[in-house]
Design a protein around this motif. Structure first.
Motif, PDB file in Angstrom:
ATOM      1  N   ASP A   1       0.764  -1.385   0.019  1.00  0.00           N
ATOM      2  CA  ASP A   1      -0.112  -0.035   0.111  1.00  0.00           C
ATOM      3  C   ASP A   1       0.856   1.288  -0.032  1.00  0.00           C
ATOM      4  O   ASP A   1       1.878   1.148   0.635  1.00  0.00           O
ATOM      5  N   PRO A   2       0.502   2.113  -0.919  1.00  0.00           N
ATOM      6  CA  PRO A   2       1.454   3.402  -0.720  1.00  0.00           C
ATOM      7  C   PRO A   2       1.737   4.133   0.411  1.00  0.00           C
ATOM      8  O   PRO A   2       2.693   4.560   0.688  1.00  0.00           O
TER       9      PRO A   2
ATOM     10  N   GLU B   1       4.886   5.275   5.365  1.00  0.00           N
ATOM     11  CA  GLU B   1       4.878   5.204   6.790  1.00  0.00           C
ATOM     12  C   GLU B   1       6.377   4.628   7.441  1.00  0.00           C
ATOM     13  O   GLU B   1       6.703   4.945   8.520  1.00  0.00           O
ATOM     14  N   TRP B   2       7.280   4.101   6.512  1.00  0.00           N
ATOM     15  CA  TRP B   2       8.506   3.699   6.852  1.00  0.00           C
ATOM     16  C   TRP B   2       9.244   4.889   7.174  1.00  0.00           C
ATOM     17  O   TRP B   2      10.663   4.879   7.620  1.00  0.00           O
ATOM     18  N   LEU B   3       8.848   6.178   6.879  1.00  0.00           N
ATOM     19  CA  LEU B   3       9.543   7.218   7.334  1.00  0.00           C
ATOM     20  C   LEU B   3       9.966   7.161   8.722  1.00  0.00           C
ATOM     21  O   LEU B   3      11.010   7.749   9.373  1.00  0.00           O
ATOM     22  N   LYS B   4       8.877   6.663   9.539  1.00  0.00           N
ATOM     23  CA  LYS B   4       9.116   6.740  10.853  1.00  0.00           C
ATOM     24  C   LYS B   4      10.033   5.512  11.386  1.00  0.00           C
ATOM     25  O   LYS B   4      10.653   5.724  12.488  1.00  0.00           O
TER      26      LYS B   4
ATOM     27  N   GLU C   1      -0.468  11.809   4.124  1.00  0.00           N
ATOM     28  CA  GLU C   1      -1.555  10.628   4.365  1.00  0.00           C
ATOM     29  C   GLU C   1      -2.559  11.866   3.725  1.00  0.00           C
ATOM     30  O   GLU C   1      -3.708  11.235   3.256  1.00  0.00           O
ATOM     31  N   GLU C   2      -2.886  12.769   4.360  1.00  0.00           N
ATOM     32  CA  GLU C   2      -3.895  13.828   4.205  1.00  0.00           C
ATOM     33  C   GLU C   2      -4.022  14.097   2.559  1.00  0.00           C
ATOM     34  O   GLU C   2      -5.101  14.003   2.024  1.00  0.00           O
ATOM     35  N   LYS C   3      -2.850  14.503   2.023  1.00  0.00           N
ATOM     36  CA  LYS C   3      -2.725  14.889   0.574  1.00  0.00           C
ATOM     37  C   LYS C   3      -3.023  13.468  -0.282  1.00  0.00           C
ATOM     38  O   LYS C   3      -3.771  13.702  -1.221  1.00  0.00           O
ATOM     39  N   TYR C   4      -2.554  12.358   0.117  1.00  0.00           N
ATOM     40  CA  TYR C   4      -2.741  11.221  -0.549  1.00  0.00           C
ATOM     41  C   TYR C   4      -4.384  10.843  -0.926  1.00  0.00           C
ATOM     42  O   TYR C   4      -4.803  10.506  -1.674  1.00  0.00           O
TER      43      TYR C   4
END
Length: 266
Positions: A196-197, A202-205, A225-228
């Motif tokens: 899932d994109p 989320e791997w940024l975390k 997340e909001e923009k996507y």
């Protein structure tokens, strides 16, 4: 003279004993110990972060079978001793000073966190499109370690805290064996395995944890997340959908996403 030599010998033994004791003062981590908190993840399945008193334990798992543990990392403040126990885990002092990136996605995560200055080396410079990274390569601040074959001699000169790897994608066990022989840790980042994109994003975390930047990563991910989700909702209104070819050719083969991949469309 003999008395002086005796005092010197006693002093050396006391210093050696003190140093030895200092190294052994790390807290013993027990498998049964409960974490103080656990990082909240909304989409990613391939990693988890558990927070203990002064330590973090990052687990990397198979995205399709989360019961399968692939790697484990214990992060502790550089100002303290490395914890004891968890002998198979890689122990890394934080915040990390410099890393080597093999995958362009890992570079993008560091760019997002404003940590370009922590990138000490890269491979595949021709695949990188970030202007700041290329400027730092030209200035010699980032070493270009090659494309198909990594320049291990230069890697040793850089002496990074670790090399970010992608498992079988960039050499797998063969690369890890080589890095172990050079006493350079590798950190397994499997962001590309997520289906899932937003899970990949989320791997940024995961990346942020090595630099003690979890709060920044959480805020940045919320914006992404909001923009996507907003764009995703807009796309539902699109009627005409052109047929496109995805990906790029590699070694005379053009790889395409399969039907279960989020990049495949009807």
């Amino acid at each position: 003279m003999k008395y002086s030599l005796l005092l010197s010998a006693i002093f050396i033994l006391l210093v050696a004993s003190s140093c030895h004791q200092g190294k052994d003062k790390g807290v013993l981590l027990k498998k049964s110990e409960e974490p103080i908190s656990v990082l909240s993840l909304k989409y990613a399945r391939g990693f988890s972060i558990h927070y203990f008193d002064g330590f973090k334990i990052i687990s990397v798992r198979d995205g399709k079978d989360t019961t399968k543990l692939l790697a484990e990392y214990i992060l502790y403040p550089k100002s303290s001793s490395a914890p004891l126990g968890y002998d198979k885990a890689v122990k890394i002092g934080t915040p990390v000073d410099k890393v080597v990136c093999i995958s362009t996605t890992h570079i993008a995560e560091l760019v997002k966190l404003n940590l370009v200055d922590r990138i000490a080396g890269i491979t595949g410079a021709s695949l990188i499109y970030n202007q700041e990274v290329h400027q730092r390569i030209e200035q010699g601040a980032i070493a270009n370690l090659g494309n198909d074959e990594m320049d291990f001699e230069r890697l040793v000169e850089i002496a990074p805290s670790f090399v970010l790897s992608s498992g079988s994608y960039d050499g797998g066990d063969k690369l890890n064996i080589k890095l172990r022989s050079l006493n350079i840790p590798s950190v397994l980042n499997l962001d590309y395995m997520e289906q899932d994109p937003l899970a990949r994003a989320e791997w940024l975390k995961f990346m942020a944890a090595f630099f003690d930047r979890e709060k920044e990563a959480d805020s940045l991910f919320s914006i992404t997340e909001e923009k996507y989700l907003s764009l995703k909702n807009q796309m539902k209104q699109v009627v005409q959908r052109p047929t496109v070819f995805c990906n790029i050719p590699f070694k005379e083969i053009w790889y395409m996403p399969c039907g279960e991949n989020y990049m495949a469309f009807d």
